[in-house]
Design a protein around this motif. Structure first.
Motif, mmCIF file in Angstrom:
data_model
loop_
_atom_site.group_PDB
_atom_site.id
_atom_site.type_symbol
_atom_site.label_atom_id
_atom_site.label_comp_id
_atom_site.label_asym_id
_atom_site.label_seq_id
_atom_site.Cartn_x
_atom_site.Cartn_y
_atom_site.Cartn_z
ATOM 1 N N LEU A 79 -11.612 13.944 -15.814
ATOM 2 C CA LEU A 79 -10.834 14.662 -14.814
ATOM 3 C C LEU A 79 -9.425 14.920 -15.299
ATOM 4 O O LEU A 79 -8.887 14.156 -16.098
ATOM 5 C CB LEU A 79 -10.784 13.855 -13.513
ATOM 6 N N PRO A 80 -8.804 15.978 -14.774
ATOM 7 C CA PRO A 80 -7.404 16.216 -15.127
ATOM 8 C C PRO A 80 -6.524 15.099 -14.588
ATOM 9 O O PRO A 80 -6.855 14.468 -13.583
ATOM 10 C CB PRO A 80 -7.082 17.550 -14.442
ATOM 11 N N GLU A 81 -5.420 14.848 -15.254
ATOM 12 C CA GLU A 81 -4.475 13.823 -14.807
ATOM 13 C C GLU A 81 -3.918 14.217 -13.444
ATOM 14 O O GLU A 81 -3.719 15.385 -13.158
ATOM 15 C CB GLU A 81 -3.327 13.668 -15.803
ATOM 16 N N SER A 82 -3.659 13.222 -12.625
ATOM 17 C CA SER A 82 -3.116 13.475 -11.305
ATOM 18 C C SER A 82 -1.916 12.586 -11.066
ATOM 19 O O SER A 82 -1.870 11.460 -11.531
ATOM 20 C CB SER A 82 -4.178 13.176 -10.240
ATOM 21 N N VAL A 88 -6.633 24.774 -11.704
ATOM 22 C CA VAL A 88 -7.092 23.600 -12.436
ATOM 23 C C VAL A 88 -8.389 23.945 -13.151
ATOM 24 O O VAL A 88 -9.353 24.398 -12.546
ATOM 25 C CB VAL A 88 -7.311 22.382 -11.501
ATOM 26 N N ARG A 89 -8.366 23.786 -14.457
ATOM 27 C CA ARG A 89 -9.572 23.995 -15.250
ATOM 28 C C ARG A 89 -9.734 22.793 -16.158
ATOM 29 O O ARG A 89 -8.757 22.222 -16.641
ATOM 30 C CB ARG A 89 -9.455 25.255 -16.095
ATOM 31 N N LEU A 90 -10.963 22.425 -16.352
ATOM 32 C CA LEU A 90 -11.229 21.309 -17.264
ATOM 33 C C LEU A 90 -11.207 21.827 -18.695
ATOM 34 O O LEU A 90 -11.924 22.765 -19.028
ATOM 35 C CB LEU A 90 -12.581 20.678 -16.965
ATOM 36 N N LYS A 91 -10.373 21.227 -19.510
ATOM 37 C CA LYS A 91 -10.336 21.526 -20.938
ATOM 38 C C LYS A 91 -10.626 20.209 -21.637
ATOM 39 O O LYS A 91 -9.722 19.415 -21.892
ATOM 40 C CB LYS A 91 -8.971 22.070 -21.338
ATOM 41 N N LEU A 92 -11.878 19.982 -21.894
ATOM 42 C CA LEU A 92 -12.296 18.706 -22.463
ATOM 43 C C LEU A 92 -12.268 18.758 -23.980
ATOM 44 O O LEU A 92 -12.680 19.742 -24.590
ATOM 45 C CB LEU A 92 -13.701 18.355 -21.985
ATOM 46 N N THR A 93 -11.823 17.655 -24.555
ATOM 47 C CA THR A 93 -11.861 17.525 -26.005
ATOM 48 C C THR A 93 -13.151 16.802 -26.381
ATOM 49 O O THR A 93 -13.728 16.080 -25.556
ATOM 50 C CB THR A 93 -10.660 16.712 -26.517
#
Length: 192
Positions: free
Chosen positions: A139-142, A158-163
């Motif tokens: 999840l993105p940081e909050s 908000v979009r998930l940009k996963l590494t």
């Protein structure tokens, strides 16, 4: 739905799966009973943790965070971190997990498993904590600890940009969570 079924709701939690809950009236009744049983000492940690779980499962995040915070504070007052009692460690770890203190919850629950590898509660607690940690790692940081995945993902832009490293870590945590939960089921096949 008939009136008897309208008081129930289906809940989905990334770490705990699906659940069928009774309405807030039932939650309020159980919370009230737990509060009556309190003795205003550090022994109330278990009751506050249960209240936190009830509120969490009912979708009352702010009340859940407050109850889990009280539980953690009371467990710390008991010296739970240094305990060799698996039940105290498991309860403390679950309260920490309820506060989204993932690393500390994992450390405490691993100690509980070391002391009592055949107690399903320890295995289940560690499995649930690892599953929550796996989900949180994606999840993105909050700026709001304990915010739900849905509230984080529903924010505009908000979009998930996963590494690849994030995905690999989440997979590793999820795999271990499944192993722990499978062990818990093997140890207590008659428990929901």
């Amino acid at each position: 739905f008939p009136p008897s079924l309208r008081a129930f709701q289906l809940v989905v939690n990334l770490a705990r799966g699906f659940g069928l809950l009774s309405g807030m009236a039932t939650v309020a009744q159980e919370v009230g009973q737990l509060r009556k049983e309190m003795s205003s000492d550090s022994g109330d940690a278990v009751r506050y943790a249960r209240i936190g779980a009830l509120y969490r499962d009912a979708g009352r995040a702010a009340l859940a965070r407050e109850a889990f915070a009280k539980a953690v504070a009371l467990y710390r007052r008991q010296g739970a971190e240094q305990s060799d009692n698996w039940a105290v460690l498991a309860g403390f770890g679950e309260a920490l997990a309820g506060r989204a203190a993932h690393a500390e919850a994992e450390r405490i629950l691993r100690r509980a498993v070391v002391f009592a590898p055949r107690q399903w509660q320890c295995q289940a607690g560690l499995g649930q904590a690892l599953a929550a940690q796996a989900a949180a790692s994606l999840l993105p940081e909050s700026r709001h600890p304990g915010a739900s995945a849905a509230s984080l993902l529903a924010r505009p832009g908000v979009r998930l940009k996963l590494t690849p490293a994030q995905v690999e870590r989440a997979e590793t945590l999820a795999d271990e969570a499944i192993e722990c939960l499978d062990r818990a089921v093997d140890l207590a096949p008659d428990r929901a």
